[in-house]
Design a protein around this motif. Structure first.
Motif, short mmCIF file in Angstrom:
data_model
loop_
_atom_site.label_atom_id
_atom_site.label_comp_id
_atom_site.label_asym_id
_atom_site.label_seq_id
_atom_site.Cartn_x
_atom_site.Cartn_y
_atom_site.Cartn_z
N MET A 121 0.85 -1.17 0.00
CA MET A 121 0.00 0.00 0.00
C MET A 121 0.89 1.23 0.00
SD MET A 121 -3.50 0.99 1.68
CE MET A 121 -3.80 -0.67 2.02
N ILE A 122 0.51 2.23 -0.76
CA ILE A 122 1.23 3.49 -0.81
C ILE A 122 0.33 4.56 -0.20
CG2 ILE A 122 2.15 5.26 -2.35
CD1 ILE A 122 3.11 3.14 -4.16
N TYR A 123 0.95 5.50 0.46
CA TYR A 123 0.21 6.59 1.09
C TYR A 123 0.56 7.90 0.42
CZ TYR A 123 -0.97 3.17 4.54
OH TYR A 123 -1.46 2.06 5.16
N GLY A 124 -0.41 8.76 0.33
CA GLY A 124 -0.21 10.07 -0.26
C GLY A 124 -0.53 11.16 0.74
N VAL A 125 0.13 12.27 0.59
CA VAL A 125 -0.14 13.46 1.39
C VAL A 125 -0.53 14.55 0.40
CG1 VAL A 125 0.74 15.12 3.05
CG2 VAL A 125 1.59 12.77 3.09
N LEU A 126 -1.74 15.04 0.54
CA LEU A 126 -2.24 16.10 -0.33
C LEU A 126 -2.25 17.40 0.47
CD1 LEU A 126 -5.38 14.25 -1.70
CD2 LEU A 126 -3.08 14.21 -2.64
N LEU A 127 -1.81 18.47 -0.15
CA LEU A 127 -1.92 19.74 0.55
C LEU A 127 -2.19 20.86 -0.42
CD1 LEU A 127 0.54 22.09 0.82
CD2 LEU A 127 1.76 20.10 1.59
N ASN A 128 -2.89 21.86 0.09
CA ASN A 128 -3.24 23.03 -0.70
C ASN A 128 -2.93 24.27 0.13
OD1 ASN A 128 -4.49 24.58 -2.80
ND2 ASN A 128 -6.19 24.87 -1.40
#
Length: 82
Positions: A1-8
């Motif tokens: 499993m890969i994890y992502g970090v989204l930011l704005n």
């Protein structure tokens, strides 16, 4: 499993926080927490998408980022092998 970090970073905070966020991302890459990232700009807002090596790594990056007036979210990316 890969994890992502989204930011704005909203337009009104972009000039103030852009360099700081880049520094945090660079430190995450140096630690090995962030595997890759990309960025996009739209109407003054700046968005970053990062791939993290583990949930713990994504949470570590999240902890650094959540202290600032930006939007941050961790996502799980599931895939099916052939």
């Amino acid at each position: 499993m890969i994890y992502g970090v989204l930011l704005n970073i909203p337009e009104k905070h972009a000039t103030k926080y852009e360099d700081l966020i880049r520094k945090i991302i660079g430190e995450g890459i140096a630690r090995g927490d962030i595997l890759s990232f990309c960025e996009a700009r739209y109407k003054g807002d700046i968005a970053f998408v990062m791939l993290a090596r583990s949930r713990r790594a994504a949470e570590r990056v999240y902890e650094y980022l959540k202290e600032h007036p930006i939007y941050v979210k961790i996502i799980e990316i599931e895939g099916k092998g052939d």
